[in-house]
Design a protein around this motif. Structure first.
Motif, PDB file in Angstrom:
ATOM      1  N   ARG A  32      86.708  48.145  78.556  1.00  0.00           N
ATOM      2  CA  ARG A  32      86.038  49.027  79.234  1.00  0.00           C
ATOM      3  C   ARG A  32      85.588  49.382  80.226  1.00  0.00           C
ATOM      4  O   ARG A  32      86.595  49.232  81.354  1.00  0.00           O
ATOM      5  N   ARG A  52      79.278  53.782  81.032  1.00  0.00           N
ATOM      6  CA  ARG A  52      78.189  53.031  80.261  1.00  0.00           C
ATOM      7  C   ARG A  52      78.318  54.273  79.085  1.00  0.00           C
ATOM      8  O   ARG A  52      77.489  53.399  77.727  1.00  0.00           O
ATOM      9  N   THR A  56      83.143  50.372  73.812  1.00  0.00           N
ATOM     10  CA  THR A  56      83.853  48.807  74.654  1.00  0.00           C
ATOM     11  C   THR A  56      84.752  49.250  73.249  1.00  0.00           C
ATOM     12  O   THR A  56      84.682  48.777  72.321  1.00  0.00           O
ATOM     13  N   GLU A 127      69.180  32.940  68.692  1.00  0.00           N
ATOM     14  CA  GLU A 127      69.878  33.126  69.927  1.00  0.00           C
ATOM     15  C   GLU A 127      71.016  31.602  70.107  1.00  0.00           C
ATOM     16  O   GLU A 127      70.718  31.113  70.209  1.00  0.00           O
ATOM     17  N   GLN A 130      73.081  28.375  75.953  1.00  0.00           N
ATOM     18  CA  GLN A 130      74.378  27.817  76.882  1.00  0.00           C
ATOM     19  C   GLN A 130      74.151  26.533  76.865  1.00  0.00           C
ATOM     20  O   GLN A 130      72.802  25.522  76.934  1.00  0.00           O
ATOM     21  N   LEU A 208      81.524  39.221  74.018  1.00  0.00           N
ATOM     22  CA  LEU A 208      80.693  39.854  73.789  1.00  0.00           C
ATOM     23  C   LEU A 208      79.590  39.709  74.877  1.00  0.00           C
ATOM     24  O   LEU A 208      78.393  39.117  74.512  1.00  0.00           O
ATOM     25  N   ARG A 209      79.644  38.719  75.586  1.00  0.00           N
ATOM     26  CA  ARG A 209      79.044  37.600  75.953  1.00  0.00           C
ATOM     27  C   ARG A 209      78.151  38.769  77.349  1.00  0.00           C
ATOM     28  O   ARG A 209      79.485  40.064  77.973  1.00  0.00           O
ATOM     29  N   PRO A 210      77.455  39.067  78.032  1.00  0.00           N
ATOM     30  CA  PRO A 210      77.067  39.474  79.254  1.00  0.00           C
ATOM     31  C   PRO A 210      77.635  39.320  80.170  1.00  0.00           C
ATOM     32  O   PRO A 210      78.132  38.392  80.661  1.00  0.00           O
ATOM     33  N   ILE A 211      78.293  40.775  80.806  1.00  0.00           N
ATOM     34  CA  ILE A 211      79.237  40.680  81.842  1.00  0.00           C
ATOM     35  C   ILE A 211      78.571  39.866  82.875  1.00  0.00           C
ATOM     36  O   ILE A 211      77.386  40.937  83.536  1.00  0.00           O
ATOM     37  N   PRO A 212      79.178  38.651  84.121  1.00  0.00           N
ATOM     38  CA  PRO A 212      78.652  38.229  85.135  1.00  0.00           C
ATOM     39  C   PRO A 212      78.370  39.000  86.413  1.00  0.00           C
ATOM     40  O   PRO A 212      79.162  39.199  86.814  1.00  0.00           O
TER      41      PRO A 212
END
Length: 222
Positions: A32, A52, A56, A127, A130, A208-212
């Motif tokens: 990315r 943006r 990716t 969804e 966690q 594909l998890r959100p980038i912390p």
């Protein structure tokens, strides 16, 4: 000078088989775009916009089946050795713990394998949630995401990759079935395997998890 650079991260998916099933391991390299850290403050926002706008890529770089009949302690050794290779430094791994995978998962944790998350497969179509051990997620969401990423061209793999043809066959054999409760289930046709598809789906899920966000870039202008 380019305003962006490319960050490479690795994500592994592990589907543990029962006695007569393969344990499958896949590794995806996520590539990315991110702003270069040395760009001048006057073009920081431009660099962010360019990052943006740059798609990716998810490259499937490794597919593996552990030979049938391999006892779980040996499987854990094989998996740990792969995940701890220097080339996969920082790899984040997702492992099915719905059934027989819980034992090997705990063994890998005891072996100090880092960044290891459990995946509990549910019948839910909502969804992913966690959990203390990792995530609970519906099988339909996992497999759908693999198919979508391949159709859009974001997920790709070289044809010369070992087991690539087998993975393609597994994807084509997946069907939606209605169970006795009237709910949809994703599964391979009777007599067919789905271990490679599932291992790839866990790796894609992780990628594909959100980038912390660990820090915030703050700039003060006089």
């Amino acid at each position: 000078m380019s305003l962006i650079e490319f960050k490479h991260d690795f994500f592994a998916g592990i589907d543990v088989g029962q006695v007569n099933d393969w344990t499958a391991i896949s590794v995806i390299e996520r590539i990315r775009a991110v702003p270069r850290p040395d760009v001048h403050r006057t073009v920081v926002e431009e660099a962010r916009q360019e990052a943006r706008a740059t798609p990716t890529r998810l490259d499937l770089v490794h597919l593996q089946r552990i030979p049938l009949g391999t006892y779980y302690p040996k499987q854990v050794e094989i998996i740990a050795n792969l995940l701890q290779q220097p080339i996969l430094s920082g790899v984040t791994s997702y492992m099915d713990i719905t059934g027989v995978g819980r034992g090997p998962f705990d063994m890998l944790k005891a072996a100090k394998v880092r960044n290891l998350h459990g995946v509990m497969i549910t019948g839910s179509r909502g969804e992913a949630k966690q959990q203390p051990y990792g995530w609970s997620v519906g099988k339909a969401e996992l497999v759908n995401r693999v198919q979508i990423e391949m159709q859009t061209g974001r997920l790709g793999f070289a044809q010369e990759l070992e087991l690539a043809d087998t993975l393609e066959r597994e994807l084509m054999e997946f069907r939606v079935q209605i169970n006795s409760h009237g709910n949809q289930e994703f599964k391979a046709r009777e007599g067919q395997n789905d271990d490679l598809v599932l291992s790839v789906s866990y790796a894609v899920f992780g990628a594909l998890r959100p980038i912390p966000v660990h820090s915030m870039d703050m700039r003060f202008v006089a």
